[in-house]
Write an enzyme that holds these catalytic residues in place. Structure first.
Site, short mmCIF file in Angstrom:
data_model
loop_
_atom_site.label_atom_id
_atom_site.label_comp_id
_atom_site.label_asym_id
_atom_site.label_seq_id
_atom_site.Cartn_x
_atom_site.Cartn_y
_atom_site.Cartn_z
N SER A 130 12.81 6.50 -0.43
CA SER A 130 12.26 7.59 0.37
C SER A 130 13.30 8.69 0.51
CB SER A 130 11.87 7.11 1.77
OG SER A 130 10.73 6.29 1.74
N GLU B 79 8.71 3.03 6.73
CA GLU B 79 7.48 3.34 6.00
C GLU B 79 7.22 4.84 6.09
OE1 GLU B 79 7.07 -1.02 6.53
OE2 GLU B 79 7.51 0.57 7.96
N SER B 80 7.96 5.61 5.27
CA SER B 80 7.75 7.06 5.08
C SER B 80 8.56 7.96 6.01
CB SER B 80 6.26 7.41 5.04
OG SER B 80 5.62 6.69 4.00
N GLU C 223 0.84 -1.20 0.00
CA GLU C 223 0.00 0.00 0.00
C GLU C 223 0.87 1.25 0.00
OE1 GLU C 223 -2.57 2.30 -0.68
OE2 GLU C 223 -3.65 0.48 -0.05
N GLU D 248 -0.16 7.00 1.72
CA GLU D 248 0.19 7.23 3.12
C GLU D 248 -0.97 7.77 3.93
OE1 GLU D 248 3.92 8.33 0.66
OE2 GLU D 248 1.81 8.95 0.65
N CYS E 56 3.11 4.59 5.36
CA CYS E 56 2.42 3.85 4.31
C CYS E 56 2.25 2.40 4.73
CB CYS E 56 3.20 3.97 3.00
SG CYS E 56 4.93 3.45 3.14
N HIS F 141 8.16 9.55 -1.49
CA HIS F 141 8.15 8.11 -1.23
C HIS F 141 7.67 7.39 -2.47
CE1 HIS F 141 8.92 9.13 2.92
NE2 HIS F 141 7.95 10.02 2.82
#
Length: 335
Positions: free
Chosen positions: A232, A63-64, A7, A10, A78, A245
Site C-alpha cells: 500500500s 486494509e487501505s 478481497e 475496496e 478492502c 493498493h
C-alpha cells in the site's frame, strides 16, 4: 478463479463537512489519534504508517487508506472490513468540533468474493439502507446507482447524498481498479523470506523496484509492504493525494490506483503509468466530476498500453456530479 481469497476491491467513503463558524482552522485534523483508532477499530483495521503536510494527513491502513482534511474525510478499505460502520462515529466526532455533514459519497466496484462480506456489506441494497439510516435528514438530495458494463465482473456502485444538489467546489477523482495482473509484475509485491526489513523499508524498496515512485515524481510517498505479500502507498502532492493498493496473489490478483485532480497535474499520464506498473488483463476507471476532455484523455492513455475500451457508462449523482465508468480489457481477450 480461486474459490476463496483476499478481497482486493475496496469500499470508499467520502464525508464533506462544514461549519457555521467562518474560521475553521485545522478542523477535523484536530481529532486525536486515539479517536481515529476507535473509529478504525469498528471498521476492523489499524494504522500502519502515516504522513502529512500543511494541507492534510494521510494514513496507510492495514486494509487501505485514510485521508483527513480540515473539512473532509476519505477512507477506503478492502478485505472484509465494515467501512460503513465509520459513518456515525465520524459524524459524532465532527460535531465536537462544531462541524456538520453536508455531503457523503460511497463507491465501490464488484466484489470478487461477495459471499464473504459481513453486514452491512452483504449487498448494495443493504449498504444503501444502512447509509439512509445513518445520515442526517438534511442531506435530502440522494441517489443510489449501479453503472453496469459489458464485463459481468465489473460494475460501479455509487451512493451520494448532499444538502445541496449541485455544489460548486467538488474536486474530480479518478478510481482505477485492475484485475488479472501480469504474474511477473505481481511477483514484485511479494516479500523474500527473512529479508531483514520491516514493512516501511520493504515498502520503500517495492516503490522503487516497480517504478511507482515515477507515477508522480512530485509526490511525497508513504509506503508499506505486508508479509508475505501485498503493498500500500499514499502519495502527497500539495493538497492532492494518490493511493495504490495491491493484492498480488494469482487467481484473485488486484491493484487499485486513485488520485484527486487539480489544474496542476496530468491525470491521464498518471493513470497510464499506474496501469503499466501492473500489466492488468482487465481495468475499470471511474471518474467523478471530471470533464469530457479528461475522460477521453484517460481512455486514450489506457489504450496506449495495450488495452481496449469495452464499455462506457454515465450517470449524474447529487453532491458529486457526473460519474463516468469505463472498462478495458487486453486486446487478446474476448468478451
Amino acid at each position: 478463479m480461486a474459490v476463496s481469497g483476499f478481497e482486493g476491491f475496496e469500499k470508499r467513503l467520502e464525508l464533506q463537512f462544514s461549519s457555521h463558524d467562518p474560521v475553521i482552522g485545522i478542523g477535523l485534523r484536530e481529532l486525536d489519534f486515539k479517536s481515529l483508532e476507535q473509529v478504525l477499530h469498528q471498521v476492523q483495521c489499524t494504522v500502519v504508517s502515516a504522513l502529512g503536510n500543511q494541507h492534510f494527513d494521510s494514513y496507510v491502513l492495514s486494509e487501505s487508506s485514510l485521508f483527513v482534511y480540515p473539512t473532509k474525510i476519505i477512507i477506503k478499505t478492502c478485505g472484509t472490513t465494515q467501512l460503513l460502520k465509520s459513518v456515525r462515529p465520524f459524524i459524532n466526532h465532527a460535531r465536537t468540533l462544531n462541524l456538520h455533514l453536508i455531503a457523503l459519497r460511497y463507491t465501490r466496484g464488484t466484489f470478487i468474493f461477495p459471499e464473504a462480506q459481513p453486514y452491512p456489506h452483504t449487498s448494495f441494497h443493504e449498504e444503501v439502507v444502512y447509509l439512509e439510516d445513518n445520515i442526517p435528514d438534511d442531506l435530502r438530495y440522494r441517489k443510489a446507482s449501479v453503472i453496469p458494463s459489458k464485463l459481468t465482473s465489473h460494475s460501479w456502485h455509487v451512493f451520494s447524498a448532499g444538502v445541496v444538489e449541485y455544489p460548486d467546489d467538488v474536486p474530480y477523482t479518478v478510481e482505477v481498479c485492475m484485475t488479472d495482473l501480469d504474474q511477473t509484475l505481481a511477483r514484485k509485491f511479494f516479500r523474500h523470506p527473512n529479508d531483514g526489513m520491516n514493512g516501511d523499508s520493504a515498502g520503500r524498496a517495492m516503490t522503487e523496484l516497480t517504478g511507482i515512485n515515477r507515477i508522480n515524481p512530485n509526490a511525497q510517498i508513504c509506503d508499506f509492504a505486508f508479509d508475505p505479500c501485498g503493498y500500500s502507498m499514499n502519495g502527497i502532492d500539495g493538497d492532492c493525494y494518490s493511493t495504490i493498493h495491491v493484492t498480488p496473489e494469482d487467481g484473485f490478483s488486484y491493484a487499485s490506483f486513485e488520485c484527486v485532480g487539480s489544474a496542476y497535474n496530468d491525470m491521464a499520464d498518471m493513470v497510464k503509468k499506474a496501469v503499466k506498473v501492473f500489466g492488468p488483463g482487465t481495468v475499470s476507471v471511474a471518474t467523478t466530476n471530471a470533464g469530457e476532455d479528461m475522460c477521453m484523455r484517460i481512455k486514450g492513455a489506457v489504450e496506449q498500453v495495450g488495452l481496449k475500451c469495452r464499455s462506457c457508462g454515465i450517470d449524474e449523482v447529487p453532491a458529486a456530479g457526473k460519474v463516468v465508468f469505463q472498462t478495458f480489457t487486453s486486446r487478446r481477450k474476448r468478451i
